[in-house]
Design a protein around this motif. Structure first.
Motif, PDB file in Angstrom:
ATOM      1  N   TYR A  56       0.837  -1.212   0.000  1.00  0.00           N
ATOM      2  CA  TYR A  56       0.000   0.000   0.000  1.00  0.00           C
ATOM      3  C   TYR A  56       0.869   1.259   0.000  1.00  0.00           C
ATOM      4  CZ  TYR A  56      -4.333  -2.579   1.213  1.00  0.00           C
ATOM      5  OH  TYR A  56      -5.426  -3.395   1.229  1.00  0.00           O
ATOM      6  N   ASP A  59       2.127   1.908  -3.368  1.00  0.00           N
ATOM      7  CA  ASP A  59       1.025   2.428  -4.183  1.00  0.00           C
ATOM      8  C   ASP A  59       0.805   3.924  -3.918  1.00  0.00           C
ATOM      9  OD1 ASP A  59      -1.691   1.664  -5.739  1.00  0.00           O
ATOM     10  OD2 ASP A  59      -2.195   2.994  -4.059  1.00  0.00           O
ATOM     11  N   ARG A  63       1.354   7.064  -6.556  1.00  0.00           N
ATOM     12  CA  ARG A  63       0.276   8.000  -6.900  1.00  0.00           C
ATOM     13  C   ARG A  63       0.712   9.433  -6.645  1.00  0.00           C
ATOM     14  NH1 ARG A  63      -5.015   5.247  -7.022  1.00  0.00           N
ATOM     15  NH2 ARG A  63      -4.582   3.118  -6.431  1.00  0.00           N
ATOM     16  N   SER A  89      -3.112  -1.422  -7.042  1.00  0.00           N
ATOM     17  CA  SER A  89      -2.269  -0.788  -8.063  1.00  0.00           C
ATOM     18  C   SER A  89      -2.600  -1.340  -9.444  1.00  0.00           C
ATOM     19  CB  SER A  89      -0.784  -1.055  -7.771  1.00  0.00           C
ATOM     20  OG  SER A  89      -0.495  -0.820  -6.414  1.00  0.00           O
ATOM     21  N   TYR A  90      -2.843  -2.631  -9.498  1.00  0.00           N
ATOM     22  CA  TYR A  90      -3.195  -3.275 -10.769  1.00  0.00           C
ATOM     23  C   TYR A  90      -4.476  -2.664 -11.346  1.00  0.00           C
ATOM     24  CZ  TYR A  90      -5.113  -6.999 -13.759  1.00  0.00           C
ATOM     25  OH  TYR A  90      -5.667  -7.706 -14.792  1.00  0.00           O
ATOM     26  N   VAL A  94      -1.461   1.777 -11.375  1.00  0.00           N
ATOM     27  CA  VAL A  94      -0.437   2.551 -10.668  1.00  0.00           C
ATOM     28  C   VAL A  94       0.887   1.793 -10.803  1.00  0.00           C
ATOM     29  CG1 VAL A  94       0.278   3.396  -8.398  1.00  0.00           C
ATOM     30  CG2 VAL A  94      -2.140   3.428  -9.044  1.00  0.00           C
ATOM     31  N   VAL A  96       3.932   0.040  -9.864  1.00  0.00           N
ATOM     32  CA  VAL A  96       4.598  -0.498  -8.665  1.00  0.00           C
ATOM     33  C   VAL A  96       5.464  -1.681  -9.074  1.00  0.00           C
ATOM     34  CG1 VAL A  96       4.258  -1.692  -6.463  1.00  0.00           C
ATOM     35  CG2 VAL A  96       2.831   0.280  -7.022  1.00  0.00           C
ATOM     36  N   VAL A 161       1.492  -3.119 -12.290  1.00  0.00           N
ATOM     37  CA  VAL A 161       2.395  -3.866 -11.418  1.00  0.00           C
ATOM     38  C   VAL A 161       3.400  -4.651 -12.258  1.00  0.00           C
ATOM     39  CG1 VAL A 161       2.537  -5.690  -9.677  1.00  0.00           C
ATOM     40  CG2 VAL A 161       0.632  -4.048  -9.623  1.00  0.00           C
TER      41      VAL A 161
END
Ligand SMILES: Cc1ncc(C[n+]2csc(CCOP(=O)(O)OP(=O)(O)O)c2C)c(N)n1
Ligand SMILES: [Mg+2]
Length: 595
Positions: A56, A59, A63, A89-90, A94, A96, A161
């Motif tokens: 998290y 993520d 962002r 994220s997927y 996003v 990562v 991701v």
């Protein structure tokens, strides 16, 4: 050049690609990385309470920073702990990078501890479900190749991701550090601009003058804030945003309608669903459930729909548009606002600018921005969360970042907050809605933009899930981060829906009234508690003066959410079988909304 272990090679390479923080939890299969992370300059390991928190945080970091975040953990439970975070994220694309340290290749399928092979938790399969791209490094010679290729997911136009699984024996191989960063790759260099499609869009707007723009997260991903404002001002076009793009046209701007959809403003929701719009221009939104008011057919009835997105796959997903164009948000908005080939259409659209502004000022008089505005000044005990949010917005500096978690509080914090700057509001409810995300994500964001204060608005249920991560904020000495717990002693959203339950079933939605301030203090975070609405101002001021992270336990009551999401008018939209030839899947709305 002397040889380095592959674990160090990877850490140096990701640093040279732009990584500055690695959110992680130590463990046997990442020990080599722990050593590398302290040996290599310019990259900082952040040890989290759990790998879920690490994912998290990566993520939230990504962002906020607008560049890729990194998380790391061991195979087996480390990987499975990261799964939910990475799924967020997927879903929201996003960027990562997740690095797992896996059991050595030589031990595979022999019941080693945390074996990702037969009999174990298969790391690549597990994370394959949420990875846009992944590699298991089975030979050290492939490290540079795999890393560079993963960068296309982390830096290219379609982000998400990227997973690299590194078995322990491979981590120990040594080789010279020779890595060429993927420096020529940037989202900008891959931008698409379809001028012909946009000329048609101009023509359609010129012919259908009451144009409203709905701006989605594609606008934010394209960094198109300024272009959005210039476009809106050039033609006097009112702009609503989706929830995840809240404030990307500042909400105090004369052309802002606020958020459309769940938690949306009265003005945007009423106008887009029931108003007389001739043309709805959608840029950078997939028009999923919460951004289309449950795939409402009213959103597209008796009006033209133009949908513009960089990803062809996002177009015509929920409605069949009259015109769909594959084009980048920033390039699109700049093109539309500058002199173009279709001069006649542009001149016509410019001619109706004044009429649109006039129309909007009339709408403002008829339609409320906030629902139940009186609650902002409520003296009720237990406290009304609307008042807590309204005063929080007034108290916080305007350059802060707001992270809103998932539950009934999402609606209060989104509806009653006026975002006066772009790229400052963050929320994940549109596809994931994972409770607790905002707590670690806001910590990642604070590390991404250290000079911007961060506020996380969370529920007491969210605290139960991820509250331990506030210790990470304390251990790293973060200043200017405030966790505001809207503590209604309940899983609020489920409880609001529980009227039809038996009392025993309803009791399943109760939460113990924990002393969250004392909990915070025990972890080195300043804890404040407030139950009297007239003490809110003093409490927020005290939090702002603090020299470290603060948690405020706001004892409030359970009150209905402010927007019409759960009331009859809009429930009807959700529940109706959509008899709409333009809806791609007419059965989509035949179920109740849930969260
Ligand atoms: C990980 C996860 N589990 C379950 C849910 C379903 N759910 C949505 S809101 C909610 C309750 C949230 O409670 P709280 O954090 O106290 O916020 P409130 O609704 O009371 O404001 C639950 C259980 C979810 N969204 N995410
Ligand atoms: Mg609650």
């Amino acid at each position: 050049m002397s040889d380095v272990k592959l674990s160090q090679y990877i850490v140096q390479a990701i640093r040279d690609e732009g990584a500055s923080h690695v959110f992680m939890v130590p463990g046997g299969y990442v020990d080599n990385f722990s050593q590398a992370l302290v040996d290599v300059d310019g990259i900082q390991p952040i040890v989290c309470a759990s790998e879920a928190g690490a994912a998290y945080m990566a993520d939230g970091f990504a962002r906020s920073a607008g560049r890729f975040g990194v998380c790391m953990g061991i195979s087996g439970p480390g990987a499975s702990n990261m799964l939910t975070g990475l799924s967020v994220s997927y879903a929201d694309q996003v960027p990562v990078l997740v690095i797992t340290g896996d059991a050595p290749l030589l031990w595979r399928n022999r019941d080693a501890i945390q074996d990702p092979g037969v009999g174990g938790l298969k790391t690549t399969q597990l994370l394959g479900a949420i990875s846009q791209q992944q590699f298991e490094l089975t030979n050290d010679k492939l490290a540079a190749d795999h890393l560079r290729r993963l960068m296309t997911t982390l830096k290219g136009p379609k982000q998400g991701v990227a997973h690299l699984a590194v078995p322990l024996d491979i981590q120990r191989h040594e080789q010279a550090y020779e890595y060429q960063p993927h420096s020529n790759l940037s989202a900008r260099s891959t931008r698409v601009l379809d001028q012909k499609g946009l000329d048609l869009a101009l023509q359609m707007m010129a012919e259908n003058k009451r144009v409203v723009l709905l701006a989605g997260s594609g606008v934010r991903k394209g960094n198109a804030f300024e272009a959005l404002q210039v476009f809106a001002e050039t033609y006097g076009i009112p702009v609503a945003t989706t929830m995840s793009a809240k404030g990307d046209l500042p909400e105090d701007h004369s052309l802002s309608l606020g958020v459309f959809g769940w938690a949306g403003s009265g003005l945007a929701n009423e106008l887009l669903i029931n108003g007389e719009i001739d043309c709805l221009l959608v840029i950078g939104s997939r028009l999923g459930q919460i951004n289309s008011m449950g795939w409402s057919e009213k959103l597209v009835r008796d009006r033209k729909l133009i949908q513009i997105d960089l990803e062809p796959d996002h177009l015509n997903r929920t409605y069949v548009a009259d015109l769909s164009v594959v084009s980048d948000a920033e390039a699109t908005l700049r093109y539309l606002a500058s002199p173009v080939e279709q001069k006649i259409a542009q001149t016509q659209l410019l001619e109706s600018t004044h009429a649109r502004r006039q129309w909007l000022s009339e709408l403002r008089e008829q339609l409320p921005r906030f629902y139940s505005f009186d609650d902002c000044h409520s003296e009720k005990m237990p406290m009304h969360p609307t008042r807590a949010i309204y005063e929080l917005d007034a108290a916080m500096p305007k350059h802060m970042q707001l992270f809103v978690d998932n539950g009934a509080h999402t609606f209060f914090a989104t509806h009653y907050w006026t975002m006066r700057n772009p790229n400052q509001y963050f929320n994940i409810i549109k596809y994931s809605g994972a409770m607790g995300w905002a707590i670690p994500a806001s910590i990642g964001a604070k590390m991404a933009r250290p000079s911007a204060p961060v506020v996380a608005v969370v529920g007491d249920g969210c605290m139960l899930m991820q509250g331990m991560e506030i210790q990470t904020a304390s251990r790293y000495g973060l200043k200017g981060i405030i966790f505001v717990v809207l503590n209604n002693k309940a899983h609020g959203n489920p409880k609001l829906r529980a009227q039809g339950f038996t009392p025993d079933a309803e009791a399943l939605t109760d939460i113990v009234d924990h002393n969250w301030a004392a909990f915070a203090e025990s972890l080195g975070v300043k804890g404040l508690s407030v139950s009297d609405p007239n003490r809110l101002g003093a409490c927020y001021a005290e939090a702002l003066r603090a020299n470290g992270p603060v948690l405020i336990d706001v004892k409030c009551g359970l009150y209905p959410t402010p927007t019409k999401v759960f009331d009859e008018t809009f429930m009807a939209e959700f529940n109706r079988y959509i008899d709409n030839p333009r809806a791609v899947n007419t059965a989509l709305s035949d179920v109740e909304p849930s969260n």
